[in-house]
Structures are given as C-alpha cells and as structure tokens.
Design a protein around this motif. Structure first.
Motif, PDB file in Angstrom:
ATOM      1  N   MET A   1       0.850  -1.173   0.000  1.00  0.00           N
ATOM      2  CA  MET A   1       0.000   0.000   0.000  1.00  0.00           C
ATOM      3  C   MET A   1       0.895   1.235   0.000  1.00  0.00           C
ATOM      4  O   MET A   1       1.949   1.254   0.602  1.00  0.00           O
ATOM      5  N   SER A   2       0.427   2.262  -0.702  1.00  0.00           N
ATOM      6  CA  SER A   2       1.173   3.506  -0.794  1.00  0.00           C
ATOM      7  C   SER A   2       0.205   4.676  -0.624  1.00  0.00           C
ATOM      8  O   SER A   2      -0.937   4.596  -1.087  1.00  0.00           O
ATOM      9  N   THR A   3       0.673   5.740   0.036  1.00  0.00           N
ATOM     10  CA  THR A   3      -0.142   6.941   0.205  1.00  0.00           C
ATOM     11  C   THR A   3       0.625   8.144  -0.312  1.00  0.00           C
ATOM     12  O   THR A   3       1.810   8.317  -0.002  1.00  0.00           O
ATOM     13  N   ILE A   4      -0.059   8.949  -1.084  1.00  0.00           N
ATOM     14  CA  ILE A   4       0.489  10.223  -1.556  1.00  0.00           C
ATOM     15  C   ILE A   4      -0.298  11.309  -0.850  1.00  0.00           C
ATOM     16  O   ILE A   4      -1.534  11.333  -0.891  1.00  0.00           O
ATOM     17  N   TYR A   5       0.420  12.202  -0.179  1.00  0.00           N
ATOM     18  CA  TYR A   5      -0.218  13.262   0.593  1.00  0.00           C
ATOM     19  C   TYR A   5       0.373  14.606   0.194  1.00  0.00           C
ATOM     20  O   TYR A   5       1.595  14.748   0.072  1.00  0.00           O
ATOM     21  N   THR A   6      -0.504  15.586  -0.008  1.00  0.00           N
ATOM     22  CA  THR A   6      -0.090  16.970  -0.230  1.00  0.00           C
ATOM     23  C   THR A   6      -1.020  17.875   0.565  1.00  0.00           C
ATOM     24  O   THR A   6      -2.116  17.458   0.964  1.00  0.00           O
ATOM     25  N   SER A   7      -0.591  19.108   0.778  1.00  0.00           N
ATOM     26  CA  SER A   7      -1.469  20.095   1.409  1.00  0.00           C
ATOM     27  C   SER A   7      -1.056  21.479   0.927  1.00  0.00           C
ATOM     28  O   SER A   7       0.063  21.676   0.428  1.00  0.00           O
ATOM     29  N   ILE A   8      -1.987  22.415   1.078  1.00  0.00           N
ATOM     30  CA  ILE A   8      -1.715  23.795   0.705  1.00  0.00           C
ATOM     31  C   ILE A   8      -2.598  24.698   1.552  1.00  0.00           C
ATOM     32  O   ILE A   8      -3.733  24.344   1.870  1.00  0.00           O
ATOM     33  N   ASP A   9      -2.047  25.838   1.968  1.00  0.00           N
ATOM     34  CA  ASP A   9      -2.822  26.826   2.705  1.00  0.00           C
ATOM     35  C   ASP A   9      -3.384  27.836   1.710  1.00  0.00           C
ATOM     36  O   ASP A   9      -2.659  28.325   0.826  1.00  0.00           O
ATOM     37  N   ILE A  10      -4.672  28.132   1.867  1.00  0.00           N
ATOM     38  CA  ILE A  10      -5.391  28.976   0.921  1.00  0.00           C
ATOM     39  C   ILE A  10      -6.065  30.106   1.688  1.00  0.00           C
ATOM     40  O   ILE A  10      -6.708  29.869   2.712  1.00  0.00           O
ATOM     41  N   ALA A  11      -5.948  31.323   1.168  1.00  0.00           N
ATOM     42  CA  ALA A  11      -6.586  32.487   1.779  1.00  0.00           C
ATOM     43  C   ALA A  11      -8.020  32.588   1.263  1.00  0.00           C
ATOM     44  O   ALA A  11      -8.351  33.430   0.417  1.00  0.00           O
ATOM     45  N   ALA A  12      -8.855  31.689   1.746  1.00  0.00           N
ATOM     46  CA  ALA A  12     -10.265  31.653   1.363  1.00  0.00           C
ATOM     47  C   ALA A  12     -11.015  30.858   2.426  1.00  0.00           C
ATOM     48  O   ALA A  12     -10.414  30.108   3.195  1.00  0.00           O
TER      49      ALA A  12
END
Length: 156
Positions: A1-12
């Motif tokens: 099993m593999s997990t790809i994770y990303t995140s981003i902060d958004i001014a909204a």
C-alpha cells in the motif's frame, strides 16, 4: 500500500474551497490534473474523470463517492480493473486555520497487488500539487471590479 499526501494553505473560506471542489463541470476551466469531471458529490454517486498526470498519459475512470461532509471532506474510490488489483481512495479534507486561511489536505491511498508496478508516485504527487496550486489561485482571485458607475458603463 502507498499513500500520496499533499497540502496547501489557501486564503479563502472553507465554503468557497468546497464550492469549487464540488463544481466538477468547471474543472476544465482551472484544473491541470483532472481535465474533465462530471457527476454529483453525493455518497454512492458515480463520477467520471479524465486525468493526466504530468508527463503521463490521459486516463479515464469512474470512481464512486464514499464520503461527503459538506465544507469538510470529500472522498471517492476508484479502481483499474478488478477490485484489489489497483485501487485508489482519494480524499480532500478542508481545515479552517486562523487569520482567514484554510488548509486543503489532498491525498490518495493505493492498496492493491499491482500498485508497486503501476503507480508513478512522483507524477501523481506533481499532479496533486499542480491541482492544489490552481485551486488556490482560483479561489483567492478577487472578483473583477465593475466597469460601471451608478449603473452606467464608464466611457460610454
């Protein structure tokens, strides 16, 4: 099993991000990863996507929506071929932060016997990041200023 994770902060607001995420018909206007999308963000519904990871070929798939918490979470599960061979559980989580920011968590977990052979993690991660950035740009864009003063068109 593999997990790809990303995140981003958004001014909204989470609401604005949510509305953009579930407006599948508008994906063609802004989304560089999911090229076309249709369906409804409702549990049990079948979606239809055409995706193109960076440096990859276009793929079509029909995931099923497995979780919807308006303004907070959207999840679907798709598979290539038979269940258990190459599956993907895709998730967006929206987390309100302080100072008018919202964090978008964007991930996919891939179980299945052919994941190690078929998954190109770097390309998928790049696609997620490109989508995150495009979403950020879309929702942070301020509405265009009207070209009118007291209901009349300026310069007319």
């Amino acid at each position: 099993m593999s997990t790809i994770y990303t995140s981003i902060d958004i001014a909204a607001t989470p609401k604005r991000i949510w509305e953009t995420l579930i407006d599948f018909g508008a994906y063609t206007e802004w989304n560089p990863f999911i090229l076309t999308a249709s369906g409804a963000a409702a549990e049990g519904e079948r979606l239809h996507f055409n995706i193109r990871p960076p440096n990859g070929r276009e793929l079509s798939f029909r995931p099923r929506v497995t979780a919807v918490v308006p303004g907070q979470r959207l999840e679907w599960v798709g598979r290539l071929g038979v269940r258990g061979v190459f599956d993907g559980r895709h998730e967006f989580r929206i987390e309100p932060l302080e100072d008018g920011l919202t964090r978008l968590h964007h991930s996919e977990t891939f179980p299945g016997v052919l994941v190690g052979v078929l998954l190109h993690e770097g390309s998928i991660r790049s696609g997620f990041r490109a989508m995150n950035t495009a979403l950020k740009e879309r929702v942070e864009r301020k509405p265009a200023a009207p070209n009118s003063v007291n209901g009349s068109t300026a310069g007319a």
